[in-house]
Enzyme design. Structure first.
Site, PDB file in Angstrom:
ATOM      1  N   TRP A 182      15.925 -25.127  29.449  1.00  0.00           N
ATOM      2  CA  TRP A 182      16.825 -24.733  28.363  1.00  0.00           C
ATOM      3  C   TRP A 182      18.246 -25.092  28.776  1.00  0.00           C
ATOM      4  O   TRP A 182      18.673 -24.770  29.879  1.00  0.00           O
ATOM      5  CB  TRP A 182      16.746 -23.231  28.057  1.00  0.00           C
ATOM      6  CG  TRP A 182      17.830 -22.859  27.074  1.00  0.00           C
ATOM      7  CD1 TRP A 182      17.848 -23.122  25.745  1.00  0.00           C
ATOM      8  CD2 TRP A 182      19.095 -22.235  27.381  1.00  0.00           C
ATOM      9  NE1 TRP A 182      19.042 -22.705  25.192  1.00  0.00           N
ATOM     10  CE2 TRP A 182      19.821 -22.158  26.168  1.00  0.00           C
ATOM     11  CE3 TRP A 182      19.679 -21.753  28.552  1.00  0.00           C
ATOM     12  CZ2 TRP A 182      21.100 -21.601  26.100  1.00  0.00           C
ATOM     13  CZ3 TRP A 182      20.958 -21.196  28.496  1.00  0.00           C
ATOM     14  CH2 TRP A 182      21.654 -21.121  27.268  1.00  0.00           C
ATOM     15  N   GLU A 223      12.805 -25.598  25.561  1.00  0.00           N
ATOM     16  CA  GLU A 223      13.109 -24.459  24.686  1.00  0.00           C
ATOM     17  C   GLU A 223      14.239 -24.840  23.732  1.00  0.00           C
ATOM     18  O   GLU A 223      15.277 -25.340  24.147  1.00  0.00           O
ATOM     19  CB  GLU A 223      13.534 -23.263  25.554  1.00  0.00           C
ATOM     20  CG  GLU A 223      13.963 -22.040  24.755  1.00  0.00           C
ATOM     21  CD  GLU A 223      14.406 -20.883  25.643  1.00  0.00           C
ATOM     22  OE1 GLU A 223      14.608 -21.084  26.852  1.00  0.00           O
ATOM     23  OE2 GLU A 223      14.574 -19.762  25.110  1.00  0.00           O
ATOM     24  N   LYS A 225      17.103 -24.029  20.562  1.00  0.00           N
ATOM     25  CA  LYS A 225      18.027 -22.959  20.164  1.00  0.00           C
ATOM     26  C   LYS A 225      18.885 -23.427  19.005  1.00  0.00           C
ATOM     27  O   LYS A 225      19.305 -24.577  18.956  1.00  0.00           O
ATOM     28  CB  LYS A 225      18.904 -22.562  21.357  1.00  0.00           C
ATOM     29  CG  LYS A 225      19.686 -21.288  21.132  1.00  0.00           C
ATOM     30  CD  LYS A 225      20.192 -20.714  22.430  1.00  0.00           C
ATOM     31  CE  LYS A 225      21.035 -19.490  22.156  1.00  0.00           C
ATOM     32  NZ  LYS A 225      21.455 -18.832  23.385  1.00  0.00           N
ATOM     33  N   ASP A 258      11.559 -19.354  21.601  1.00  0.00           N
ATOM     34  CA  ASP A 258      12.156 -18.044  21.893  1.00  0.00           C
ATOM     35  C   ASP A 258      12.459 -17.442  20.523  1.00  0.00           C
ATOM     36  O   ASP A 258      13.175 -18.053  19.714  1.00  0.00           O
ATOM     37  CB  ASP A 258      13.431 -18.263  22.717  1.00  0.00           C
ATOM     38  CG  ASP A 258      14.171 -16.986  23.050  1.00  0.00           C
ATOM     39  OD1 ASP A 258      14.350 -16.140  22.143  1.00  0.00           O
ATOM     40  OD2 ASP A 258      14.602 -16.829  24.203  1.00  0.00           O
ATOM     41  N   HIS A 261      15.852 -17.497  18.710  1.00  0.00           N
ATOM     42  CA  HIS A 261      16.553 -18.779  18.566  1.00  0.00           C
ATOM     43  C   HIS A 261      16.392 -19.475  17.227  1.00  0.00           C
ATOM     44  O   HIS A 261      16.502 -20.687  17.139  1.00  0.00           O
ATOM     45  CB  HIS A 261      16.089 -19.729  19.677  1.00  0.00           C
ATOM     46  CG  HIS A 261      16.561 -19.310  21.031  1.00  0.00           C
ATOM     47  ND1 HIS A 261      16.418 -20.082  22.159  1.00  0.00           N
ATOM     48  CD2 HIS A 261      17.199 -18.180  21.433  1.00  0.00           C
ATOM     49  CE1 HIS A 261      16.937 -19.452  23.193  1.00  0.00           C
ATOM     50  NE2 HIS A 261      17.420 -18.296  22.784  1.00  0.00           N
ATOM     51  N   HIS A 285       9.127 -17.307  24.653  1.00  0.00           N
ATOM     52  CA  HIS A 285      10.044 -16.305  25.191  1.00  0.00           C
ATOM     53  C   HIS A 285      10.052 -15.182  24.181  1.00  0.00           C
ATOM     54  O   HIS A 285      10.401 -15.406  23.008  1.00  0.00           O
ATOM     55  CB  HIS A 285      11.458 -16.865  25.345  1.00  0.00           C
ATOM     56  CG  HIS A 285      11.689 -17.501  26.669  1.00  0.00           C
ATOM     57  ND1 HIS A 285      12.890 -18.018  27.047  1.00  0.00           N
ATOM     58  CD2 HIS A 285      10.848 -17.673  27.728  1.00  0.00           C
ATOM     59  CE1 HIS A 285      12.787 -18.498  28.277  1.00  0.00           C
ATOM     60  NE2 HIS A 285      11.562 -18.307  28.712  1.00  0.00           N
ATOM     61  N   ASP A 293      20.996 -14.147  18.380  1.00  0.00           N
ATOM     62  CA  ASP A 293      20.235 -14.178  19.635  1.00  0.00           C
ATOM     63  C   ASP A 293      20.829 -13.190  20.639  1.00  0.00           C
ATOM     64  O   ASP A 293      21.454 -13.570  21.609  1.00  0.00           O
ATOM     65  CB  ASP A 293      20.298 -15.604  20.182  1.00  0.00           C
ATOM     66  CG  ASP A 293      19.613 -15.746  21.532  1.00  0.00           C
ATOM     67  OD1 ASP A 293      18.549 -15.132  21.712  1.00  0.00           O
ATOM     68  OD2 ASP A 293      20.152 -16.456  22.394  1.00  0.00           O
ATOM     69  N   ASP A 295      19.366 -10.921  22.566  1.00  0.00           N
ATOM     70  CA  ASP A 295      18.597 -10.652  23.789  1.00  0.00           C
ATOM     71  C   ASP A 295      18.411  -9.164  24.078  1.00  0.00           C
ATOM     72  O   ASP A 295      18.509  -8.738  25.233  1.00  0.00           O
ATOM     73  CB  ASP A 295      19.244 -11.365  24.986  1.00  0.00           C
ATOM     74  CG  ASP A 295      19.312 -12.864  24.782  1.00  0.00           C
ATOM     75  OD1 ASP A 295      18.255 -13.505  24.807  1.00  0.00           O
ATOM     76  OD2 ASP A 295      20.420 -13.396  24.564  1.00  0.00           O
ATOM     77  N   ASP A 325      12.082 -12.344  27.716  1.00  0.00           N
ATOM     78  CA  ASP A 325      13.429 -12.889  27.939  1.00  0.00           C
ATOM     79  C   ASP A 325      14.454 -12.038  27.205  1.00  0.00           C
ATOM     80  O   ASP A 325      14.726 -12.260  26.031  1.00  0.00           O
ATOM     81  CB  ASP A 325      13.492 -14.355  27.456  1.00  0.00           C
ATOM     82  CG  ASP A 325      14.874 -14.965  27.687  1.00  0.00           C
ATOM     83  OD1 ASP A 325      15.653 -14.388  28.470  1.00  0.00           O
ATOM     84  OD2 ASP A 325      15.176 -16.009  27.078  1.00  0.00           O
TER      85      ASP A 325
HETATM   86  C1  RNT Z   1      19.036 -18.618  26.287  1.00  0.00           C
HETATM   87  C2  RNT Z   1      17.580 -18.869  26.472  1.00  0.00           C
HETATM   88  C3  RNT Z   1      17.128 -18.913  27.905  1.00  0.00           C
HETATM   89  C4  RNT Z   1      17.755 -17.844  28.772  1.00  0.00           C
HETATM   90  C5  RNT Z   1      17.170 -17.727  30.149  1.00  0.00           C
HETATM   91  C6  RNT Z   1      18.014 -16.911  31.050  1.00  0.00           C
HETATM   92  O1  RNT Z   1      19.376 -18.388  24.994  1.00  0.00           O
HETATM   93  O2  RNT Z   1      16.844 -17.908  25.789  1.00  0.00           O
HETATM   94  O3  RNT Z   1      15.755 -18.877  27.946  1.00  0.00           O
HETATM   95  O4  RNT Z   1      17.684 -16.587  28.168  1.00  0.00           O
HETATM   96  O5  RNT Z   1      16.895 -18.965  30.649  1.00  0.00           O
HETATM   97 ZN    ZN Z   2      14.754 -17.869  26.104  1.00  0.00          ZN
END
Ligand code: RNT
Ligand code: ZN
Length: 417
Positions: A182, A223, A225, A258, A261, A285, A293, A295, A325
């Site tokens: 990523w 990955e 985004k 993810d 994203h 993820h 996003d 988290d 994640d």
């Molecule tokens: C970031 C991505 C990525 C990170 C990690 C720490 O938006 O989700 O996967 O969260 O690599």
């Molecule tokens: Zn991620």
């Protein structure tokens, strides 16, 4: 008298669901626990702040500041969670001994020897991530897409080093290592050239994947985004880009989604079955975005359940690499890990306790009213009794009494840091 579990087991049996089998099955499904919740995505190879499109907010006390503390915290978290775990590491968590240092492009397997010992002692496989952020070699926020060839080469070399380290993890543990790429590369405002950086990114990943590895044991992923903090207008690794890349390099690369994203009304639960039509294996993820996003730690909420349902209904538990994640620095970090891990376990177990064939048959015979009614009925089945039994068998608390242990640990360990 029947125990609550026995009675739940009978109720589920009437729907054709074998809860004993579901419990046994879940015990062997690995879920990857990300080390970076423990220290706000800092790592051990730099003193600077987290940079490159992601951010942690909050300053709850007790963040892990060295490998020993992080390992101790991970141990505490996993002791409170049922189910099989894998360890998910980032390259910035390299452990240097005796004043030694290696920059990201020069990392070697030996810098992760301590992690291998840690994982092996706990029967865990290891997943890995090159760290394309929080580093001075990001120029104008760019790494693998940088027009500066020195910069780009540094990061390609980092990716290659990470392939070699992933191969080492797989060989040492005997368990495949998922290596996720990523990058936060992108632009804050409207770019003049959208394709150029993507062509560079494509070439960079191809160069990284030219490093030899055994695809049965190392699973590189890309990955996507939609945007990042400071790169709101454009990210090179968009959904279309990464998906197309993975499709064109199916012999050595997987797509990784993810669920934080995408645009807020898009759902990864619907994307899982779409990708499974084309890819032998996919990676996830699992996170919780609020508005963006953000988290946040995973909850046992509707979309989390829906993602687990799709994996189970597509019979894809052995084709889907599942990793958590999230990183919340505003609450006790161990509690964040534990709630997130346990929530995903709940989602998987509850998906396994649905009469999926029966419901699909209703759909396929056009009985949509009945499907509508029965899907609501399913929500009232005594799932908590099945969950409690699963936790008992895994020797962890079924209820939130684990929180007392976290508070004890906070007082005895975290607040003394
Ligand atoms: C970031 C991505 C990525 C990170 C990690 C720490 O938006 O989700 O996967 O969260 O690599
Ligand atoms: Zn991620």
């Amino acid at each position: 008298m029947n125990t609550r579990y026995e009675s739940a087991n009978e109720i589920y049996a009437k729907w054709g669901v074998d809860t004993d089998a579901a419990i046994e099955k879940l015990k062997n499904i690995p879920v990857s626990l990300h080390c970076w919740q423990g220290d706000d995505v800092t790592g051990f190879d730099h003193d600077g702040p987290l940079s490159g499109g992601i951010q942690t907010t909050g300053n709850y006390p007790g963040r892990a500041t060295n490998p020993q503390e992080l390992m101790q915290d991970i141990d505490k978290a996993i002791s409170l969670c049922p189910g099989r775990k894998k360890l998910n590491l980032h390259a910035c968590y390299a452990i240097f001994e005796d004043g030694e240092f290696a920059d990201r492009d020069k990392l070697e397997p030996k810098h992760f020897k301590k992690w291998v010992e840690f994982a092996k002692e706990r029967n865990m496989g290891i997943d890995f991530n090159p760290t394309f952020f929080s580093h001075p070699m990001q120029k104008d926020g760019l790494t693998l897409t940088s027009p500066d060839e020195n910069i780009r080469k540094f990061w390609i070399d980092h990716g290659k080093a990470c392939i070699r380290i992933s191969q080492y993890f797989a060989e040492q543990t005997g368990i495949p290592c998922v290596m996720n790429i990523w990058i936060g590369d992108g632009f804050k405002d409207i770019p003049a050239d959208r394709m150029g950086p993507r062509m560079l990114y494509k070439d960079s990943i191809e160069q990284i994947l030219s490093e030899p590895f055994d695809f049965n044991m190392v699973k590189p992923c890309v990955e996507s985004k939609v945007f990042g903090i400071g790169v709101e207008a454009y990210t090179a690794g968009s959904a279309e880009f990464t998906l197309s890349f993975a499709a064109e390099h199916k012999d050595k690369c997987l797509p990784l989604m993810d669920n934080g994203h995408y645009h807020p009304t898009e759902v990864v639960s619907d994307k899982i079955p779409a990708l499974l039509c084309f890819f032998p294996e996919i990676a996830l993820h699992i996170t919780r975005g609020i508005r963006w996003d953000s988290d946040h730690s995973v909850l046992f909420d509707d979309e989390t359940k829906e993602m687990a349902k799709e994996i189970v209904r597509c019979n894809a538990l052995n084709r889907t690499y599942m990793a958590l994640d999230f990183f919340d620095a505003s609450i006790n970090r161990i509690a964040s890990w534990v709630v997130g891990f346990r929530s995903w376990q709940k989602a998987l177990l509850s998906a396994m306790c649905l009469p999926n064939k029966y419901l699909a048959d209703l759909q396929n015979s056009g009985k949509f009213t009945e499907l509508f009614v029965k899907q609501e009925e399913m929500k009232m089945l005594p799932f908590s009794d099945v969950w409690n039994k699963y936790c008992e068998e895994c020797n962890v608390a079924p209820d939130s009494s684990w929180f007392d242990e976290v508070m004890r640990y906070e007082n005895d360990v975290l607040l003394k840091r």
